[in-house]
Design an enzyme around this catalytic site. Structure first.
Site, PDB file in Angstrom:
ATOM      1  N   LYS A 134       0.819  16.736 -11.467  1.00  0.00           N
ATOM      2  CA  LYS A 134       1.620  16.273 -12.613  1.00  0.00           C
ATOM      3  C   LYS A 134       2.808  17.281 -12.861  1.00  0.00           C
ATOM      4  O   LYS A 134       4.053  16.733 -13.205  1.00  0.00           O
ATOM      5  CB  LYS A 134       0.769  15.853 -13.698  1.00  0.00           C
ATOM      6  CG  LYS A 134      -0.207  14.669 -13.848  1.00  0.00           C
ATOM      7  CD  LYS A 134       0.495  13.746 -13.505  1.00  0.00           C
ATOM      8  CE  LYS A 134      -0.409  12.365 -13.532  1.00  0.00           C
ATOM      9  NZ  LYS A 134       0.348  11.074 -12.995  1.00  0.00           N
ATOM     10  N   TYR A 178      -5.289  17.218 -10.142  1.00  0.00           N
ATOM     11  CA  TYR A 178      -4.439  16.531 -11.183  1.00  0.00           C
ATOM     12  C   TYR A 178      -3.369  17.503 -11.808  1.00  0.00           C
ATOM     13  O   TYR A 178      -2.070  16.839 -11.885  1.00  0.00           O
ATOM     14  CB  TYR A 178      -5.472  15.974 -12.248  1.00  0.00           C
ATOM     15  CG  TYR A 178      -4.819  15.125 -13.052  1.00  0.00           C
ATOM     16  CD1 TYR A 178      -4.286  13.742 -12.874  1.00  0.00           C
ATOM     17  CD2 TYR A 178      -4.312  15.789 -14.531  1.00  0.00           C
ATOM     18  CE1 TYR A 178      -3.817  12.899 -13.882  1.00  0.00           C
ATOM     19  CE2 TYR A 178      -3.729  14.959 -15.430  1.00  0.00           C
ATOM     20  CZ  TYR A 178      -3.552  13.576 -15.183  1.00  0.00           C
ATOM     21  OH  TYR A 178      -2.900  12.708 -16.062  1.00  0.00           O
ATOM     22  N   ASP A 201       0.995  -1.030   0.113  1.00  0.00           N
ATOM     23  CA  ASP A 201      -0.146  -0.273   0.011  1.00  0.00           C
ATOM     24  C   ASP A 201       0.871   1.383  -0.060  1.00  0.00           C
ATOM     25  O   ASP A 201       1.725   1.558   1.114  1.00  0.00           O
ATOM     26  CB  ASP A 201      -0.882   0.004   1.086  1.00  0.00           C
ATOM     27  CG  ASP A 201      -1.815   1.161   1.525  1.00  0.00           C
ATOM     28  OD1 ASP A 201      -1.596   2.209   0.461  1.00  0.00           O
ATOM     29  OD2 ASP A 201      -2.720   1.260   2.438  1.00  0.00           O
TER      30      ASP A 201
END
Length: 328
Positions: free
Chosen positions: A194, A190, A90
């Protein structure tokens, strides 16, 4: 391109891009550790003895791993000529991540040649929340779902990997990023994540400059992952994204690009750069299995902007540029 004897780690390799990269590393002969989340109800699998790997990796095996895509991927890596070693991990749990690297250190006598930062926990959420504004989502859970495993974990893994690579004077750290690091895509969390992945690769390269270890970020084009093929490239697509993926890359095309970089004796000259997969493919003469070459990054809508953007940031973030700022 042979990577026989090299030790690699690909995070998040049960499916998608991670799986494609891991399979290609295996095809090149590498020892490939792959990670993925532990299947529900399988609490004893993490410490399964090494000598049992070969039997348990077979898809038809009637054991606890029969339904695990991660174990199937490890089996396929071995079938292709490498050695696949599946580790349930995990990546939101720092203890499990540390244990993963301790295991590699112990089993491979301190050797790790390639790290691919690919683990990502928010694919479902991205698609489900397309069109939502940032202020319409929960700020804590939205950010953490996307940027805990998909950003912070990349830094953590890179730190542990560098501790194995730097003493040996060589290594390659690849961070899988996206066009979303250049302009808005999917949402605020997002895009910021990135962009940070790209900067992570560049700044690590600065601090690794004297070590012989290479750090790069890769932008795949639209990739036809299993999820995309099942949920986007369908007759009933409701997201409007089908047209972007229909002629996209296969997951193993990305893998071929990683193998080419890892096998290049001059890869250090690329350290700190953000590169598109079709740019890498052009340099190393890489094609899909059918002989085609996807051109989603270097040709078509937005391609000129992407090329100019990458040329600019790669120059501005280079070691020479950074040094000049401090000496002017």
């Amino acid at each position: 391109m042979s990577l026989k004897g090299k030790v690699a780690l690909v995070t998040g390799a049960s499916r998608g891009i991670g799986r494609g990269i891991a399979l290609q590393l295996g095809t090149a002969g590498a020892i490939v550790y792959i990670t993925g989340r532990r299947p529900a109800g399988d609490e004893d699998s993490y410490r399964r003895p090494r000598e049992e790997h070969d039997d348990s990796l077979r898809p038809e095996h009637d054991g606890p791993f029969a339904e695990s895509p991660l174990q199937v991927c490890a089996h396929d890596i071995t079938e292709r000529g490498g050695l696949g070693i599946a580790v349930f991990c995990d990546h939101s749990n720092p203890v499990e991540v540390e244990n993963l690297f301790e295991r590699i250190k112990k089993e491979q006598d301190g050797r790790l040649d390639i790290l691919v930062n690919n683990a990502y926990a928010a694919v479902d959420d991205l698609v489900k929340e397309v069109g939502k504004k940032f202020y319409e989502m929960d700020p804590d859970s939205g950010w953490d779902k996307i940027n805990n495993v998909g950003l912070k974990n990349h830094f953590v893994c890179s730190t542990y990997a560098a501790r194995l690579m730097v003493p040996r004077g060589s290594g390659l750290i690849v961070t899988v990023s996206s066009y979303g690091g250049m302009n808005h895509a999917f949402g605020v969390c997002y895009g910021v994540g990135k962009a940070a992945c790209d900067r992570l690769a560049a700044d690590m390269a600065i601090e690794l400059e004297e070590s012989g270890v290479t750090s790069v970020a890769i932008w795949p084009g639209p990739v036809k992952t299993e999820y995309i093929q099942s949920n986007i490239i369908t007759e009933n697509d409701e997201t409007g994204m089908k047209k972007h993926f229909e002629n996209g890359e296969t997951v193993e095309f990305v893998g071929k690009c990683v193998v080419a970089l890892a096998a290049d004796p001059n890869m250090l000259s690329k350290s700190g750069r953000v590169m598109m997969t079709d740019e890498i493919a052009e340099e190393y003469h890489i094609t899909e299995d059918d002989g085609s070459v996807p051109k989603s990054g270097t040709e078509g809508p937005g391609s000129d902007h992407r090329k100019k953007f990458l040329a600019t940031i790669n120059e501005l973030r280079s070691s020479a540029a950074v040094k000049s700022w401090w000496t002017e």
